[in-house]
Each structure stands twice: as structure tokens, then as C-alpha cells.
Write a protein that holds these residues in place. Structure first.
Motif, PDB file in Angstrom:
ATOM      1  N   UNK A   1      59.758  71.021  66.319  1.00  0.00           N
ATOM      2  CA  UNK A   1      60.661  72.047  65.800  1.00  0.00           C
ATOM      3  C   UNK A   1      61.436  71.366  64.672  1.00  0.00           C
ATOM      4  N   UNK A   2      60.830  71.401  63.491  1.00  0.00           N
ATOM      5  CA  UNK A   2      61.375  70.713  62.314  1.00  0.00           C
ATOM      6  C   UNK A   2      61.340  71.690  61.134  1.00  0.00           C
ATOM      7  N   UNK A   3      61.543  71.188  59.918  1.00  0.00           N
ATOM      8  CA  UNK A   3      61.514  72.087  58.764  1.00  0.00           C
ATOM      9  C   UNK A   3      60.117  72.699  58.599  1.00  0.00           C
ATOM     10  N   UNK A   4      60.028  73.879  57.979  1.00  0.00           N
ATOM     11  CA  UNK A   4      58.722  74.477  57.705  1.00  0.00           C
ATOM     12  C   UNK A   4      57.867  73.555  56.841  1.00  0.00           C
ATOM     13  N   UNK A   5      56.581  73.471  57.170  1.00  0.00           N
ATOM     14  CA  UNK A   5      55.674  72.608  56.421  1.00  0.00           C
ATOM     15  C   UNK A   5      54.540  73.443  55.828  1.00  0.00           C
ATOM     16  N   UNK A   6      53.740  72.788  55.012  1.00  0.00           N
ATOM     17  CA  UNK A   6      52.568  73.458  54.437  1.00  0.00           C
ATOM     18  C   UNK A   6      51.436  73.452  55.460  1.00  0.00           C
ATOM     19  N   UNK A   7      50.444  74.293  55.226  1.00  0.00           N
ATOM     20  CA  UNK A   7      49.278  74.329  56.115  1.00  0.00           C
ATOM     21  C   UNK A   7      48.615  72.956  56.170  1.00  0.00           C
TER      22      UNK A   7
ATOM     23  N   UNK B   1      69.588  64.140  62.883  1.00  0.00           N
ATOM     24  CA  UNK B   1      70.459  65.285  62.607  1.00  0.00           C
ATOM     25  C   UNK B   1      70.842  65.358  61.127  1.00  0.00           C
ATOM     26  N   UNK B   2      70.089  64.621  60.299  1.00  0.00           N
ATOM     27  CA  UNK B   2      70.268  64.796  58.857  1.00  0.00           C
ATOM     28  C   UNK B   2      69.744  66.176  58.481  1.00  0.00           C
ATOM     29  N   UNK B   3      70.478  66.831  57.584  1.00  0.00           N
ATOM     30  CA  UNK B   3      70.009  68.142  57.169  1.00  0.00           C
ATOM     31  C   UNK B   3      70.466  68.435  55.754  1.00  0.00           C
TER      32      UNK B   3
ATOM     33  N   UNK C   1      78.891  69.602  57.449  1.00  0.00           N
ATOM     34  CA  UNK C   1      79.648  69.243  58.662  1.00  0.00           C
ATOM     35  C   UNK C   1      79.822  67.737  58.736  1.00  0.00           C
ATOM     36  N   UNK C   2      81.058  67.313  59.084  1.00  0.00           N
ATOM     37  CA  UNK C   2      81.314  65.880  59.161  1.00  0.00           C
ATOM     38  C   UNK C   2      81.007  65.399  60.573  1.00  0.00           C
ATOM     39  N   UNK C   3      79.748  65.114  60.810  1.00  0.00           N
ATOM     40  CA  UNK C   3      79.346  64.568  62.104  1.00  0.00           C
ATOM     41  C   UNK C   3      78.639  63.234  61.860  1.00  0.00           C
ATOM     42  N   UNK C   4      78.543  62.442  62.921  1.00  0.00           N
ATOM     43  CA  UNK C   4      77.830  61.169  62.804  1.00  0.00           C
ATOM     44  C   UNK C   4      76.354  61.469  62.579  1.00  0.00           C
ATOM     45  N   UNK C   5      75.812  61.017  61.440  1.00  0.00           N
ATOM     46  CA  UNK C   5      74.405  61.283  61.119  1.00  0.00           C
ATOM     47  C   UNK C   5      73.554  60.112  61.568  1.00  0.00           C
ATOM     48  N   UNK C   6      72.386  60.459  62.061  1.00  0.00           N
ATOM     49  CA  UNK C   6      71.555  59.402  62.578  1.00  0.00           C
ATOM     50  C   UNK C   6      70.090  59.844  62.559  1.00  0.00           C
ATOM     51  N   UNK C   7      69.218  58.917  62.204  1.00  0.00           N
ATOM     52  CA  UNK C   7      67.792  59.182  62.359  1.00  0.00           C
ATOM     53  C   UNK C   7      67.225  58.048  63.198  1.00  0.00           C
ATOM     54  N   UNK C   8      66.394  58.398  64.160  1.00  0.00           N
ATOM     55  CA  UNK C   8      65.843  57.371  65.040  1.00  0.00           C
ATOM     56  C   UNK C   8      64.767  56.560  64.320  1.00  0.00           C
ATOM     57  N   UNK C   9      64.763  55.274  64.560  1.00  0.00           N
ATOM     58  CA  UNK C   9      63.628  54.459  64.108  1.00  0.00           C
ATOM     59  C   UNK C   9      62.446  54.803  65.016  1.00  0.00           C
ATOM     60  N   UNK C  10      61.263  54.372  64.642  1.00  0.00           N
ATOM     61  CA  UNK C  10      60.095  54.664  65.473  1.00  0.00           C
ATOM     62  C   UNK C  10      60.266  54.088  66.874  1.00  0.00           C
TER      63      UNK C  10
ATOM     64  N   UNK D   1      64.283  68.059  64.787  1.00  0.00           N
ATOM     65  CA  UNK D   1      65.079  67.371  63.777  1.00  0.00           C
ATOM     66  C   UNK D   1      65.770  68.390  62.896  1.00  0.00           C
ATOM     67  N   UNK D   2      66.822  67.939  62.222  1.00  0.00           N
ATOM     68  CA  UNK D   2      67.394  68.734  61.154  1.00  0.00           C
ATOM     69  C   UNK D   2      66.366  68.817  60.041  1.00  0.00           C
ATOM     70  N   UNK D   3      66.641  69.622  59.033  1.00  0.00           N
ATOM     71  CA  UNK D   3      65.658  69.783  57.968  1.00  0.00           C
ATOM     72  C   UNK D   3      66.037  68.898  56.781  1.00  0.00           C
TER      73      UNK D   3
END
Lengths: 264, 371
Positions: free
Chosen positions: B155-161, B80-82, B95-104, B126-128
């Protein structure tokens, strides 16, 4: 005159009727029929003309200021033959427009999808404006479009059969999906067939036999011009839908409704 | 070079969807192959009194094209990092929320739970924040999950081709990117900072994903930001354009409706269930083949009612916080609170009770190259 001109490869056409030049009783009749049809695109079989001879019957009957000359590769059985013909035609005529026909079966003259696609890829690369004659196969239409075809020319029925638009279901899909103009070619035997193609949303039709072998080719050419215009106008006007059941012209609501009582 | 999608002026769209009459709606309902004008009629105010008829036609088309089935999927929130500040989103950078990224390993544990619940289609969300969830991260996860699931979407940030092609090779089958609003002006107002402020880059994203060879591309707008009718027409135009230009890609549309979120963003324009239904029916009638999502943002009652009427894909048992399946008590840090809290088992039973087949597998990872 139509208010919505057709554009193919940057060229504007005011008539959506294209004519073939085969089977006419004389070049004089052909010339008159072309004039009566108000067409701006005529296709000529390369095997029938001598492009190097300015006196050639067919070529001298064509007014190339009024009509775009569209040489076709009728008779070619393979991509290789069609490509060779195309280059000869361009060298002699100076025009890069080409109706690509690859028909290995001399009886049905049905187009070979594999050779047609192959030839289209190569000819587009060589700078030709390619209008391939094809069976009414929607995926093939998309593949030809992706290969760079300037328009696609699906058949309504086998060439010269005058059977009408037997491939209507497929033609509709092609019209729906294609980015390039769709010209219904072959099988159109009566003005009503041409009108139907236009009502479906075809961008143009190509007619030959139905005009050239008519009792009065000149009058028939005029009839086709009117049918094409009527069909196009109907299409742009927005057709009502067809139904197997009778429908009151003031429909009663609610008979075909779903229950939406769950909505908040 | 991809072809470029251009949208007519948004105000023009907004006017267009106001003008149809009942007669236009009747014509649209009777049209054999409805066009964009028919879509405008079907989402116009004049069509509101035709809602039951629209539902009926939409249901018939859906049954004919998709059968009496509903495909099930579940999201996995990876992070939810963005880096964006979007006025409406719980993940917004400020926004002051608990930020977290999952490990593999954590991501795989989440996937394992969904797998054990019977899911074969999963959506990685994911957040962008490309420095946190970049293409390498997604690629690694895709490679680790591809053998376990039939289909993995993102459903993540826009990426390149190029990056989409790389993820496709790693086993990602589908991409969803929502424009949020098709109105460039409002877009600038609600996207306050971050890469997402680039309206056009986002608008061109579905085409990039399709050009990269993705099997399926999803579009949509966030309902509640703006005039939903105009957004609906814009979606229809975008969809029709994508179909013309990428004929071998399948397309889907989602209808996320704003729900209460951290940051307390109230919908700018409320969209009722009736409105949402009208939009769904209209799009189904306009495009019989498009996949339509109805997520757990919506309440159980509504989702049950809509079964078979147009939507073809339902999420179930969803958690919108990273790591939420492994730690069910952890609700802080979620993107939005779900409206349908039922377990996948309960949703499955509800689908069966309505006479539909809940389909958990409708693809196979063997289709994908690079195995």
C-alpha cells in the motif's frame, strides 16, 4: 419494437431473435418464417449454400437488406477447417461476420473448446467479426471474449435437441461476467425456453430446429418473436426473486435478523 | 492500453442513494443476484431500519463463501516520508513529525518480529515519496521477504503497470490503492499538493495493478471525508467495472474510517459504526466474493462484534509507525493511532472464542514466478 436495441460489433439489431436456416421444408417456408419472426440476423451453413451462385435457393430467399447474413462453419472439425471456410465465405459474400462452429463429434455436434478458441484468435486477427458457438463454460466465454469475440454463443442443450436451457446455472454466470453480448444458441425448443433465456439476461437467442420443424413454422416464428420480447421486457423490468418458501407479500421484519447489540 | 473506468457524476450518485424506498430495500434483500440498483437500495437511508436483516444475509453469504474463518495480516510501515499534502493524513508533508525510512535490515527485522508472531500475510505500507521509497527499494525488500511469507502486499504510491509487473515478479502478490474520495471536487480540496492531486491517475491505478498481473487488488474510500453512501455506490461501480475487465484478478475493499491523527483533522462528515456496518453488509450482499478488510483502526468491541458478519480479513497487533515493532516505545511518527490495541494473541483468542478459525496462511510464495 424494443426500445433497447442490441449492438454487436457496432451493428444495431432491433430484434433479439436470431434464426438458423437449416431443416426447413422449403426455401419459401423459410422465407415466410424469417419474415414472421422479424429477425434481423440469420445464420446459414456454408456447407449448405453455393455463395458463387446467385440462384442459390437459400441465398436468394434471404433479404440481405433486412437481415444480416451470418455464415457459419457448421461441419468444421478443426480450427484449420473453420478458418479455411471462413476465408472462402468472406471472399464470396463480402461479409466479415462469422458464426464459428467447430464440432468434431458428428453425433452430439458439441463444440470443441480448444479448437474454437484457437480459431477465434486467428480469425479476429484476420479481421473477422467472430461469434463463437461454445459450450456453456464461463471461463471459456471469458477467454473467447479476451481473444476478441464480438459475442459469445453458449448452448442451452446440444443442438437440435429442443431440451431447453439445461445449462441455466452456467449461462447465468456467463451473462454476469461477460462484457460482450451473450446469445444463447442451441437447445431452445419452445418459446418458453427462449423467454427464460431472455429473463436471465441473455442479449439474444438463436433458434432453428424448434421453428423449422414445427407444425406451422411461420406461426411458431411469430410465437418465438413474442416470447423473446416478453422475456426481454421482464428482464429490464426487474424480476422478483424466486423462493422455495412462501413469503408474505408484506414481509414481517426481524425474523431473519442478526443481533447487533455490540454497535456503539 | 487499459480500458478506462469512468464514474457517473458524483452528485448523481449522491442523489441515487437517497431515493430508494423500503420496498426497494426489501427487493434488494430478496434478490438472488443483487445488482447495482440493489446496492444503492442497501446503502440508502431507507435500509437503516433493515440493518439486522442485512447483517443476517451478509453473514450467511460470508459463511458460505469464506467459511467460518478470518484471515489475519499485519502491516509493516516502511517510511513516513511523504511528498503530498493531504488534509486528513498524519504523514502529510507539512506535518512536523519524526520522519523515518527503514533500512533494508530494519525492514527485515520488523518482518522477523511479525513472522515470529505467526503472520504469513504482510502488508508493506509507506507514505508517498518515490525518491525515498521507490520501486527499487520495494523490489529489494520484496526479494528479501518473499521466502519468509506466503503473501506480501503493498500500500504505497500509485505506480505504472511496468513497475507493478516488476514488483509482481519480485514476489509482491497484491496492491491496495484507495481513492480516498470518489468525488473529483472534494478530492481537489483535500489533496493540497503533490502527485496525489491527480484524481484520474489514482482512479486508474487499480486497473494498472490488475493489468500487471497482480493476484489481488484492493480499493476503498476514506470514510469521514464525504457522504459515505455515495462513496459506497462509487466503490460498487468501480468494483463491478474491475471485475468485468480483469476477471482473473481477485478484489478486496477496505473501509478506513478517519481516526484522530497528527495535524488534528476532524472528520468532515462523521461516519458511525452503524453507517460503517451498513456499508459493509451492503457490499457483501452485492459482491459475495470480494475480500473485506476491517483493520485495527476500529475498536476491539466493534471488530469482535463484526466477526463473521461480512469482513474476512483482520489486522492484529498493528503498529503504524516505521520501525514500531522493533521499538514499541516509539509512537511519534505514526499514521494514525489504532483503535484495537490488543496483541495478535488476544485477537486470535477472540476469534476462536466466537467460533471462527484465525487463518494465518492462505497463499504460498511458490505460486509466484521468478523463484
Amino acid at each position: 419494437m424494443l426500445t433497447d436495441p442490441l449492438v454487436i460489433a457496432g451493428h444495431t439489431f432491433h430484434s433479439r431473435l436470431f434464426l438458423g436456416t437449416g431443416k426447413f421444408s422449403s426455401s419459401a417456408v423459410m422465407k415466410e418464417a424469417i419474415a414472421a419472426s422479424a429477425t434481423e440476423m440469420v445464420t446459414v451453413a456454408l456447407r449448405r449454400v453455393d455463395l458463387d451462385n446467385p440462384e442459390d435457393d437459400i441465398m436468394s430467399a434471404l433479404d440481405r437488406d433486412r437481415c444480416l447474413f451470418l455464415p457459419n462453419t457448421s461441419g468444421a472439425r478443426t480450427a484449420e477447417e473453420a478458418i479455411r471456410l471462413a476465408h472462402l465465405a468472406r471472399a464470396a459474400s463480402g461479409s466479415s461476420w462469422l458464426k464459428l462452429e467447430v464440432t468434431p463429434d458428428p453425433r452430439t455436434l458439441l463444440p470443441d473448446p480448444i479448437e474454437t478458441l484457437k480459431a477465434t484468435e486467428i480469425l479476429v486477427r484476420d479481421g473477422f467479426i467472430v461469434l463463437p458457438y461454445m459450450n456453456a463454460d464461463p471461463i471459456l466465454a471469458l477467454r473467447l471474449q479476451d481473444a476478441g469475440a464480438a459475442a459469445v454463443m453458449p448452448l442451452g442443450a446440444p443442438i437440435g435437441t429442443n431440451q431447453g436451457i439445461l445449462t441455466v446455472f452456467q449461462i447465468e454466470i456467463i451473462i454476469n461476467q461477460a462484457r460482450v453480448p451473450v446469445v444463447v444458441d442451441a437447445g431452445i425448443g419452445a418459446p418458453s425456453h427462449a423467454a427464460l433465456a431472455m429473463e436471465l439476461g441473455a442479449d439474444a437467442v438463436l433458434v432453428n430446429t424448434a421453428i423449422s420443424v414445427a407444425g406451422d413454422p411461420v406461426a411458431m416464428a411469430r410465437a418465438f418473436a413474442q416470447a423473446v420480447e416478453a422475456g426481454r421486457t421482464a428482464f429490464t423490468a426487474g424480476m422478483g426473486c424466486r423462493s422455495k418458501q412462501a413469503h408474505a407479500s408484506s414481509p414481517v421484519k426481524g425474523t431473519l435478523a442478526a443481533d447487533l447489540g455490540f454497535l456503539a | 492500453m487499459n480500458p478506462l473506468f469512468t464514474l457517473p457524476d458524483f452528485q448523481t450518485l449522491a442523489q441515487t442513494v437517497q431515493s430508494p424506498t423500503s420496498r426497494d430495500v426489501e427487493q434488494a434483500l430478496a434478490a438472488r443476484t443483487p445488482d447495482i440498483h440493489d446496492l444503492a437500495a442497501l446503502i440508502s437511508p431507507a435500509a437503516e431500519s433493515f440493518l439486522p436483516e442485512m447483517a443476517r444475509r451478509s453473514a450467511r453469504i460470508t459463511a458460505q463463501r469464506f467459511g467460518r474463518t478470518t484471515q489475519l495480516y499485519a502491516p509493516i510501515y516502511l517510511s513516513n516520508f511523504c511528498t503530498n499534502r493531504c488534509a486528513y493524513c498524519g504523514f502529510a508533508a507539512n506535518n512536523r513529525i519524526a520522519r523515518r525510512v527503514l533500512s533494508f535490515d530494519e525492514a527485515e527485522a520488523e518482518a522477523e518480529i511479525l513472522h515470529s508472531r505467526g503472520f504469513q500475510h504482510i502488508l508493506l505500507v509507506s507514505g508517498e515519496a518515490e525518491n525515498v521509497v521507490g520501486v527499487e527499494y520495494l523490489e529489494t525488500i520484496a526479494l528479501r521477504l518473499r521466502d519468509k511469507f506466503a503473501a506480501v502486499s503493498i500500500e504505497v504510491q500509485p505506480l505504472s503497470t511496468t513497475d507493478y509487473a516488476r514488483l509482481f515478479a519480485a514476489g509482491i502478490t497484491a496492491v491496495a490503492v484507495y481513492q480516498e474520495t470518489y468525488d473529483p471536487e472534494l478530492y481537489q480540496q483535500v489533496h493540497l499538493s503533490g502527485k496525489k492531486t491527480d484524481y484520474h491517475y489514482r482512479l486508474e491505478t487499480p486497473a494498472r495493478a490488475a493489468a500487471a498481473g497482480m493476484r489481488e487488488v484492493g480499493i476503498g474510500a476514506l470514510l469521514g471525508l464525504h457522504d459515505w453512501r455515495a462513496e459506497g455506490l462509487a466503490i460498487g461501480l468501480h468494483l463491478a467495472w474491475l471485475r468485468k475487465n480483469f476477471w482473473s484478478t481477485a478484489f478486496t475493499v477496505s473501509f478506513p474510517r478517519l481516526r484522530p491523527a497528527a495535524g488534528a483533522f476532524e472528520p468532515l462528515v462523521p461516519v458511525s459504526e452503524k453507517n460503517l456496518s451498513q456499508l459493509i453488509f451492503a457490499l457483501r450482499i452485492f459482491d459475495p466474493d470480494v475480500g473485506l478488510y476491517l483493520s485495527t483502526r476500529e475498536e476491539a468491541r466493534y471488530r469482535d462484534g463484526m466477526l463473521g458478519l461480512g469482513p474476512t480479513r483482520y489486522s492484529a497487533g498493528s503498529c503504524t509507525a516505521p520501525g514500531g515493532y522493533s521499538n514499541p516505545e516509539m509512537t511519534d511518527g505514526q499514521q494514525f493511532s489504532v483503535g484495537d490495541e490488543r496483541t495478535v494473541e488476544e485477537v486470535t483468542q477472540a476469534i476462536i472464542a466466537k467460533g471462527f478459525d484465525p487463518v494465518s496462511k492462505d497463499w504460498d510464495s511458490a505460486f509466484q514466478a521468478g523463484k
